[in-house]
Write a protein that holds these residues in place. Sequence first.
Motif, PDB file in Angstrom:
ATOM      1  N   GLU A  56       0.835  -1.128   0.046  1.00  0.00           N
ATOM      2  CA  GLU A  56       0.092   0.021   0.161  1.00  0.00           C
ATOM      3  C   GLU A  56       0.885   1.339   0.123  1.00  0.00           C
ATOM      4  OE1 GLU A  56      -3.275   1.939   2.710  1.00  0.00           O
ATOM      5  OE2 GLU A  56      -3.054   0.040   2.897  1.00  0.00           O
ATOM      6  N   LEU A  57       1.887   1.312   0.842  1.00  0.00           N
ATOM      7  CA  LEU A  57       2.859   2.189   0.833  1.00  0.00           C
ATOM      8  C   LEU A  57       3.376   2.326  -0.817  1.00  0.00           C
ATOM      9  CD1 LEU A  57       5.087   2.096   4.192  1.00  0.00           C
ATOM     10  CD2 LEU A  57       3.417   3.825   3.408  1.00  0.00           C
ATOM     11  N   ARG A  58       3.839   1.385  -1.100  1.00  0.00           N
ATOM     12  CA  ARG A  58       4.473   1.641  -2.611  1.00  0.00           C
ATOM     13  C   ARG A  58       3.349   2.172  -3.531  1.00  0.00           C
ATOM     14  NH1 ARG A  58       5.592  -4.017  -5.037  1.00  0.00           N
ATOM     15  NH2 ARG A  58       3.217  -3.924  -4.965  1.00  0.00           N
ATOM     16  N   GLY A  59       2.200   1.758  -3.426  1.00  0.00           N
ATOM     17  CA  GLY A  59       0.886   2.597  -4.237  1.00  0.00           C
ATOM     18  C   GLY A  59       0.973   3.835  -4.038  1.00  0.00           C
ATOM     19  N   LEU A  60       0.962   4.305  -2.818  1.00  0.00           N
ATOM     20  CA  LEU A  60       0.884   5.822  -2.497  1.00  0.00           C
ATOM     21  C   LEU A  60       1.983   6.659  -2.967  1.00  0.00           C
ATOM     22  CD1 LEU A  60      -0.545   5.325   1.284  1.00  0.00           C
ATOM     23  CD2 LEU A  60      -1.962   6.110  -0.628  1.00  0.00           C
ATOM     24  N   ALA A  61       3.231   6.163  -2.699  1.00  0.00           N
ATOM     25  CA  ALA A  61       4.366   6.805  -2.928  1.00  0.00           C
ATOM     26  C   ALA A  61       4.465   7.052  -4.372  1.00  0.00           C
ATOM     27  CB  ALA A  61       5.623   6.016  -2.441  1.00  0.00           C
ATOM     28  N   GLY A  62       4.002   6.389  -5.321  1.00  0.00           N
ATOM     29  CA  GLY A  62       4.359   6.328  -6.769  1.00  0.00           C
ATOM     30  C   GLY A  62       5.568   6.084  -7.175  1.00  0.00           C
ATOM     31  N   PRO A  63       5.571   6.216  -8.647  1.00  0.00           N
ATOM     32  CA  PRO A  63       6.956   5.561  -9.225  1.00  0.00           C
ATOM     33  C   PRO A  63       8.183   6.479  -8.898  1.00  0.00           C
ATOM     34  CG  PRO A  63       5.307   6.921 -10.803  1.00  0.00           C
ATOM     35  CD  PRO A  63       4.641   6.724  -9.544  1.00  0.00           C
ATOM     36  N   GLY A  64       8.052   7.712  -8.230  1.00  0.00           N
ATOM     37  CA  GLY A  64       9.144   8.444  -7.794  1.00  0.00           C
ATOM     38  C   GLY A  64      10.102   7.861  -6.910  1.00  0.00           C
ATOM     39  N   PHE A  65       9.063   7.238  -5.848  1.00  0.00           N
ATOM     40  CA  PHE A  65       9.771   6.702  -4.841  1.00  0.00           C
ATOM     41  C   PHE A  65      10.686   5.178  -5.246  1.00  0.00           C
ATOM     42  CE2 PHE A  65       9.624   4.484  -0.399  1.00  0.00           C
ATOM     43  CZ  PHE A  65      10.424   5.780   0.207  1.00  0.00           C
ATOM     44  N   THR A  66      11.673   5.117  -5.093  1.00  0.00           N
ATOM     45  CA  THR A  66      12.541   4.062  -5.856  1.00  0.00           C
ATOM     46  C   THR A  66      12.752   2.922  -4.932  1.00  0.00           C
ATOM     47  OG1 THR A  66      14.695   4.963  -5.342  1.00  0.00           O
ATOM     48  CG2 THR A  66      13.507   5.645  -7.414  1.00  0.00           C
ATOM     49  N   SER A  67      12.516   3.327  -3.493  1.00  0.00           N
ATOM     50  CA  SER A  67      12.654   2.175  -2.637  1.00  0.00           C
ATOM     51  C   SER A  67      12.034   1.008  -2.564  1.00  0.00           C
ATOM     52  CB  SER A  67      12.829   2.589  -0.988  1.00  0.00           C
ATOM     53  OG  SER A  67      13.726   3.617  -0.919  1.00  0.00           O
ATOM     54  N   PHE A  68      10.754   0.987  -3.175  1.00  0.00           N
ATOM     55  CA  PHE A  68       9.807  -0.005  -3.107  1.00  0.00           C
ATOM     56  C   PHE A  68       9.263  -0.166  -4.418  1.00  0.00           C
ATOM     57  CE2 PHE A  68       8.328   1.325   1.429  1.00  0.00           C
ATOM     58  CZ  PHE A  68       9.242   0.468   1.894  1.00  0.00           C
TER      59      PHE A  68
END
Length: 108
Positions: free
Chosen positions: A22-34
């Motif tokens: 869910e965090l990965r989806g909320l962060a979007g593609p710019g958040f590379t950690s997930f």
Amino acid sequence: MKTMPDFIVRAAGASDLDGFKELRGLAGPGFTSFQVGDDALQAMLQKSEKSFARDVAAPGEERYLLTLESLDAKQVAGSAGVKATIGATPPFFNFRVLNIAQASAAAK
């Protein structure tokens, strides 16, 4: 007056997979950690669980994931990660590109 905290930071584990997705989806593609597939994300969480369980004498390949948990909602609200070492396996290289113009005053 509320005496309990709203959030806690705790070790993340395999049971946190849905929250991390869910965090990965909320962060979007710019958040590379997930930005990894579900299997890789689960492997990261399992490695973290094993790292926390180890009796470590010297830092090695341990990877520790932490989660910020909302106590009211009982869900993952954030995360952080710590690598025990970096650059050992695989090797880590860092390059810097410099553009330097030099001239000698004596060459005139």
